[in-house]
Design a protein around this motif. Structure first.
Motif, PDB file in Angstrom:
ATOM      1  N   THR A 157      16.461  55.676 -57.091  1.00 36.71           N
ATOM      2  CA  THR A 157      16.001  56.885 -56.386  1.00 36.71           C
ATOM      3  C   THR A 157      14.613  56.721 -55.795  1.00 36.71           C
ATOM      4  OG1 THR A 157      15.099  57.821 -58.436  1.00 36.71           O
ATOM      5  CG2 THR A 157      17.396  58.348 -57.887  1.00 36.71           C
ATOM      6  N   HIS A 158      13.862  55.732 -56.253  1.00 30.96           N
ATOM      7  CA  HIS A 158      12.506  55.505 -55.778  1.00 30.96           C
ATOM      8  C   HIS A 158      12.295  54.019 -55.499  1.00 30.96           C
ATOM      9  CE1 HIS A 158      12.180  59.410 -57.751  1.00 30.96           C
ATOM     10  NE2 HIS A 158      11.024  59.608 -57.116  1.00 30.96           N
ATOM     11  N   PHE A 159      11.311  53.713 -54.666  1.00 27.02           N
ATOM     12  CA  PHE A 159      10.928  52.325 -54.439  1.00 27.02           C
ATOM     13  C   PHE A 159       9.411  52.231 -54.293  1.00 27.02           C
ATOM     14  CE2 PHE A 159      11.827  54.053 -50.205  1.00 27.02           C
ATOM     15  CZ  PHE A 159      10.756  53.609 -49.431  1.00 27.02           C
ATOM     16  N   LEU A 160       8.888  51.036 -54.559  1.00 25.69           N
ATOM     17  CA  LEU A 160       7.454  50.768 -54.503  1.00 25.69           C
ATOM     18  C   LEU A 160       7.129  49.872 -53.316  1.00 25.69           C
ATOM     19  CD1 LEU A 160       6.934  49.958 -58.282  1.00 25.69           C
ATOM     20  CD2 LEU A 160       5.899  51.897 -57.116  1.00 25.69           C
ATOM     21  N   THR A 161       5.967  50.088 -52.737  1.00 26.49           N
ATOM     22  CA  THR A 161       5.492  49.226 -51.663  1.00 26.49           C
ATOM     23  C   THR A 161       4.093  48.724 -52.006  1.00 26.49           C
ATOM     24  OG1 THR A 161       4.469  51.036 -50.397  1.00 26.49           O
ATOM     25  CG2 THR A 161       6.792  50.540 -49.954  1.00 26.49           C
ATOM     26  N   GLY A 162       3.783  47.515 -51.557  1.00 27.08           N
ATOM     27  CA  GLY A 162       2.462  46.942 -51.740  1.00 27.08           C
ATOM     28  C   GLY A 162       1.834  46.606 -50.408  1.00 27.08           C
ATOM     29  N   SER A 163       0.615  47.082 -50.192  1.00 26.62           N
ATOM     30  CA  SER A 163      -0.116  46.804 -48.952  1.00 26.62           C
ATOM     31  C   SER A 163      -1.567  46.478 -49.316  1.00 26.62           C
ATOM     32  CB  SER A 163      -0.016  47.987 -47.979  1.00 26.62           C
ATOM     33  OG  SER A 163      -0.319  49.209 -48.609  1.00 26.62           O
ATOM     34  N   ASP A 164      -2.504  46.694 -48.430  1.00 23.53           N
ATOM     35  CA  ASP A 164      -3.890  46.297 -48.663  1.00 23.53           C
ATOM     36  C   ASP A 164      -4.527  47.158 -49.754  1.00 23.53           C
ATOM     37  OD1 ASP A 164      -6.411  45.250 -48.543  1.00 23.53           O
ATOM     38  OD2 ASP A 164      -6.813  45.836 -46.473  1.00 23.53           O
ATOM     39  N   SER A 165      -4.685  46.566 -50.946  1.00 26.07           N
ATOM     40  CA  SER A 165      -5.312  47.239 -52.100  1.00 26.07           C
ATOM     41  C   SER A 165      -4.641  48.573 -52.413  1.00 26.07           C
ATOM     42  CB  SER A 165      -6.815  47.456 -51.855  1.00 26.07           C
ATOM     43  OG  SER A 165      -7.462  46.238 -51.549  1.00 26.07           O
ATOM     44  N   LEU A 166      -3.334  48.648 -52.200  1.00 24.08           N
ATOM     45  CA  LEU A 166      -2.631  49.917 -52.356  1.00 24.08           C
ATOM     46  C   LEU A 166      -1.184  49.698 -52.775  1.00 24.08           C
ATOM     47  CD1 LEU A 166      -2.653  53.053 -51.887  1.00 24.08           C
ATOM     48  CD2 LEU A 166      -1.904  52.564 -49.539  1.00 24.08           C
ATOM     49  N   ILE A 167      -0.779  50.439 -53.809  1.00 27.98           N
ATOM     50  CA  ILE A 167       0.621  50.493 -54.229  1.00 27.98           C
ATOM     51  C   ILE A 167       1.090  51.932 -54.066  1.00 27.98           C
ATOM     52  CG2 ILE A 167       2.246  50.202 -56.147  1.00 27.98           C
ATOM     53  CD1 ILE A 167       0.345  48.097 -57.287  1.00 27.98           C
ATOM     54  N   GLY A 183     -13.935  46.623 -56.267  1.00 28.31           N
ATOM     55  CA  GLY A 183     -13.839  47.925 -56.906  1.00 28.31           C
ATOM     56  C   GLY A 183     -14.987  48.184 -57.852  1.00 28.31           C
ATOM     57  N   GLY A 184     -16.165  47.635 -57.580  1.00 30.33           N
ATOM     58  CA  GLY A 184     -17.273  47.812 -58.496  1.00 30.33           C
ATOM     59  C   GLY A 184     -17.045  47.069 -59.806  1.00 30.33           C
ATOM     60  N   GLY A 185     -16.222  46.001 -59.745  1.00 31.40           N
ATOM     61  CA  GLY A 185     -15.933  45.232 -60.936  1.00 31.40           C
ATOM     62  C   GLY A 185     -14.677  45.681 -61.642  1.00 31.40           C
ATOM     63  N   ILE A 186     -13.945  46.656 -61.067  1.00 36.91           N
ATOM     64  CA  ILE A 186     -12.729  47.178 -61.680  1.00 36.91           C
ATOM     65  C   ILE A 186     -11.585  47.023 -60.688  1.00 36.91           C
ATOM     66  CG2 ILE A 186     -11.610  49.205 -62.686  1.00 36.91           C
ATOM     67  CD1 ILE A 186     -14.390  50.280 -63.291  1.00 36.91           C
ATOM     68  N   GLY A 187     -10.430  46.586 -61.190  1.00 36.27           N
ATOM     69  CA  GLY A 187      -9.256  46.482 -60.338  1.00 36.27           C
ATOM     70  C   GLY A 187      -9.227  45.194 -59.552  1.00 36.27           C
ATOM     71  N   MET A 188      -8.407  45.168 -58.500  1.00 41.79           N
ATOM     72  CA  MET A 188      -8.292  43.967 -57.674  1.00 41.79           C
ATOM     73  C   MET A 188      -8.182  44.362 -56.209  1.00 41.79           C
ATOM     74  SD  MET A 188      -4.405  42.658 -58.351  1.00 41.79           S
ATOM     75  CE  MET A 188      -2.973  43.630 -57.846  1.00 41.79           C
ATOM     76  N   LYS A 189      -8.799  43.557 -55.370  1.00 36.43           N
ATOM     77  CA  LYS A 189      -8.854  43.821 -53.944  1.00 36.43           C
ATOM     78  C   LYS A 189      -8.042  42.778 -53.200  1.00 36.43           C
ATOM     79  CE  LYS A 189     -12.245  44.673 -50.250  1.00 36.43           C
ATOM     80  NZ  LYS A 189     -13.687  44.717 -49.939  1.00 36.43           N
ATOM     81  N   GLY A 190      -7.317  43.219 -52.190  1.00 42.01           N
ATOM     82  CA  GLY A 190      -6.537  42.297 -51.377  1.00 42.01           C
ATOM     83  C   GLY A 190      -5.163  42.848 -51.065  1.00 42.01           C
ATOM     84  N   ILE A 191      -4.476  42.178 -50.149  1.00 40.45           N
ATOM     85  CA  ILE A 191      -3.123  42.586 -49.762  1.00 40.45           C
ATOM     86  C   ILE A 191      -2.154  42.285 -50.899  1.00 40.45           C
ATOM     87  CG2 ILE A 191      -1.209  42.082 -48.192  1.00 40.45           C
ATOM     88  CD1 ILE A 191      -3.258  41.547 -46.020  1.00 40.45           C
ATOM     89  N   ILE A 192      -1.389  43.298 -51.302  1.00 38.60           N
ATOM     90  CA  ILE A 192      -0.388  43.120 -52.364  1.00 38.60           C
ATOM     91  C   ILE A 192       0.791  42.374 -51.749  1.00 38.60           C
ATOM     92  CG2 ILE A 192       1.001  44.259 -54.123  1.00 38.60           C
ATOM     93  CD1 ILE A 192      -1.989  44.728 -54.423  1.00 38.60           C
ATOM     94  N   SER A 193       0.787  41.073 -51.908  1.00 38.24           N
ATOM     95  CA  SER A 193       1.758  40.213 -51.237  1.00 38.24           C
ATOM     96  C   SER A 193       3.026  39.977 -52.030  1.00 38.24           C
ATOM     97  CB  SER A 193       1.102  38.861 -50.928  1.00 38.24           C
ATOM     98  OG  SER A 193       0.509  38.323 -52.105  1.00 38.24           O
ATOM     99  N   ALA A 194       3.029  40.325 -53.325  1.00 39.75           N
ATOM    100  CA  ALA A 194       4.211  40.101 -54.164  1.00 39.75           C
ATOM    101  C   ALA A 194       4.210  41.097 -55.312  1.00 39.75           C
ATOM    102  CB  ALA A 194       4.218  38.670 -54.706  1.00 39.75           C
ATOM    103  N   MET A 195       5.402  41.549 -55.681  1.00 41.69           N
ATOM    104  CA  MET A 195       5.556  42.450 -56.821  1.00 41.69           C
ATOM    105  C   MET A 195       6.816  42.072 -57.601  1.00 41.69           C
ATOM    106  SD  MET A 195       4.442  46.272 -55.532  1.00 41.69           S
ATOM    107  CE  MET A 195       5.777  46.446 -54.341  1.00 41.69           C
ATOM    108  N   ALA A 196       6.786  42.302 -58.910  1.00 44.94           N
ATOM    109  CA  ALA A 196       7.950  42.041 -59.755  1.00 44.94           C
ATOM    110  C   ALA A 196       7.869  42.934 -60.980  1.00 44.94           C
ATOM    111  CB  ALA A 196       8.002  40.571 -60.179  1.00 44.94           C
ATOM    112  N   LEU A 197       9.021  43.477 -61.380  1.00 41.46           N
ATOM    113  CA  LEU A 197       9.097  44.367 -62.533  1.00 41.46           C
ATOM    114  C   LEU A 197       9.613  43.618 -63.748  1.00 41.46           C
ATOM    115  CD1 LEU A 197      10.411  47.467 -60.652  1.00 41.46           C
ATOM    116  CD2 LEU A 197       8.452  47.526 -62.193  1.00 41.46           C
ATOM    117  N   ASN A 198       8.938  43.812 -64.867  1.00 43.09           N
ATOM    118  CA  ASN A 198       9.322  43.184 -66.125  1.00 43.09           C
ATOM    119  C   ASN A 198      10.735  43.625 -66.508  1.00 43.09           C
ATOM    120  OD1 ASN A 198       9.521  42.596 -69.015  1.00 43.09           O
ATOM    121  ND2 ASN A 198       7.338  42.175 -68.889  1.00 43.09           N
TER     122      ASN A 198
END
Length: 432
Positions: free
Chosen positions: A177-187, A216-231
């Motif tokens: 029913t839902h899907f996730l997308t990854g782009s520049d520093s954004l899910i 992110g001021g030392g928190i999180g990660m910056k960059g294009i989310i180029s790959a995603m995988a669910l455990n």
């Protein structure tokens, strides 16, 4: 490094596009209706679909969840679906000729595709997939007809420009029913039942502010989310990787809090196999280990996620030192929780690593076989859900693909873009 075994029994080619691409490739080069820019004129159609660019190589291929259909993205900005024949294993008619069942062209490159997790040819309404095309809304289309069923808008609220996802995934635990997308520093999380201009139901920046000089001021990660995988475990942990070589873990199928981030640079593995940006993430069947494939890398990284950011080892000898995305795959074997990694290389070989998580440090392939005689890159090696059949794509950009007048002899004798389906020799030496 263990000795690489050659095959005692070769893989069997079950199906191929060799005949189809030989004809179409030659037609593209020899057509008298070519425009001044070397492209086919808009009124040149095959099967009712306009062909506007030379078809030089497949960018990637994916198996449908039910194992009946192959989805390819090509250099001519076209998505093709191939439905495998029901008599695929019939020895009397091998190899079968693969021809596109459906052709969906686009005006711009496609960055990512994702099959509906409950895809089934027995239920045509479920035979659908997502694709993200540059500077366009996300598209939901049928694999059985070149039609768009719905679109989903992802728009920058400041510039009103379309944001093109570089990765997409359906969380199976959410029932499709839902899907996730990854782009520049954004899910982002989308509700599939709400197409149109509403946009995602939630925005999850991977950094607090893009204006910070630090990540992110030392928190999180910056960059294009180029790959995603669910455990695959029931925990629903999302792994997200970036072209800047960061990997982040998020709970609640990616819509929850950050569980930690780490960078894969400046490790012993980086000195051995190199890398310049995450292109693919794969979880082990037990959900303990994360495999990280990068562009311009000679291997695959293995991380133990029970201890976030701990490098367990790496696979070497992949032969993928290129900017071209080289898709790998993981398959479970019959022996308990053991599994294998399959990958192709720029030298035209596909390779196998058995039980890769059981060895610390570097590990070379235990088996290899040449897919094509021209040594074209094997851009994708993906496994059928049963684990006994593999699909490979071969091809790359070449100078002779720019020929405008006359048909290039090398293109005629050895077609560049190939999609092959192989029966793997599971009973041979070195195979379980």
């Amino acid at each position: 490094m263990p000795e690489v075994r050659q095959l005692g029994t070769e893989p069997v080619c079950l199906a191929s596009t060799r005949s189809e691409v030989t004809q179409s490739h030659c037609q593209d080069h020899c057509s008298s209706d070519r425009g001044l820019d070397g492209g086919v004129k808009p009124d040149d159609t095959r099967g009712g679909v306009s062909t506007v660019r030379d078809f030089t190589h497949f960018k990637n291929v994916k198996w449908s969840p039910d194992g009946t259909t192959l989805l390819t993205d090509s250099s001519d900005h076209t998505i093709r679906t191939y439905i495998l024949p029901p008599d695929l294993l019939d020895e009397e008619s091998l190899p079968h000729e693969l021809s596109p069942y459906s052709i969906l062209p686009s005006g711009e490159p496609t960055y990512a595709t994702a099959f509906y997790p409950f895809f089934s040819l027995q239920e045509p309404s479920s035979a659908i997939f997502l694709s993200s095309v540059r500077d366009h809304p996300i598209r939901l289309a049928s694999a059985l007809a070149p039609t768009s069923l719905a679109t989903y808008s992802l728009v920058n609220p400041m510039t009103e420009a379309f944001i093109t996802p570089h990765s997409m995934v359906y969380p199976p635990s959410l029932g499709g029913t839902h899907f996730l997308t990854g782009s520049d520093s954004l899910i982002c999380l989308f509700d599939a039942s709400r197409p149109g201009n509403e946009g995602p139901v939630s925005w999850m920046p991977t950094i607090p502010s893009k204006r910070k000089q630090l990540v992110g001021g030392g928190i999180g990660m910056k960059g294009i989310i180029s790959a995603m995988a669910l455990n695959p475990d029931q925990g629903g942990i999302l792994a997200a990787g970036t072209f800047s070589r960061n990997v982040g873990l998020y709970d609640s199928n990616g819509s929850g809090q950050s569980l930690g981030t780490f960078n894969v640079a400046k490790t012993e593995a980086d000195r051995r196999i190199r890398g310049s940006g995450v292109t693919q993430l794969l979880w082990s069947p037990c959900g303990r280990y994360l495999y990280i494939a990068e562009r311009k890398s000679d291997g695959v990284l293995i991380y133990d996620i029970r201890v976030t950011g701990q490098l367990l080892g790496w696979l070497q000898g992949r032969r993928a030192l290129t900017n071209q995305r080289m898709e790998i795959d993981l398959v479970s074997t019959a022996q308990g929780g053991s599994h294998e990694i399959w990958a192709g290389g720029t030298d035209g070989f596909m390779r196998l690593w058995q039980d890769p998580a059981y060895t610390a440090g570097g590990q070379g392939p235990g088996w290899e076989w040449r897919v094509n005689s021209s040594s074209d890159s094997v851009g994708s090696t993906v496994m059928h859900p049963t684990g006994d059949i593999a699909a490979t794509t071969s091809g790359q950009k070449r100078l002779e693909d720019l020929v405008i007048d006359g048909c290039d002899e090398s293109a005629r004798s050895e077609p560049n873009p190939l999609l092959d389906v192989w029966l793997l020799p599971r009973g041979s030496e070195g195979q379980d």
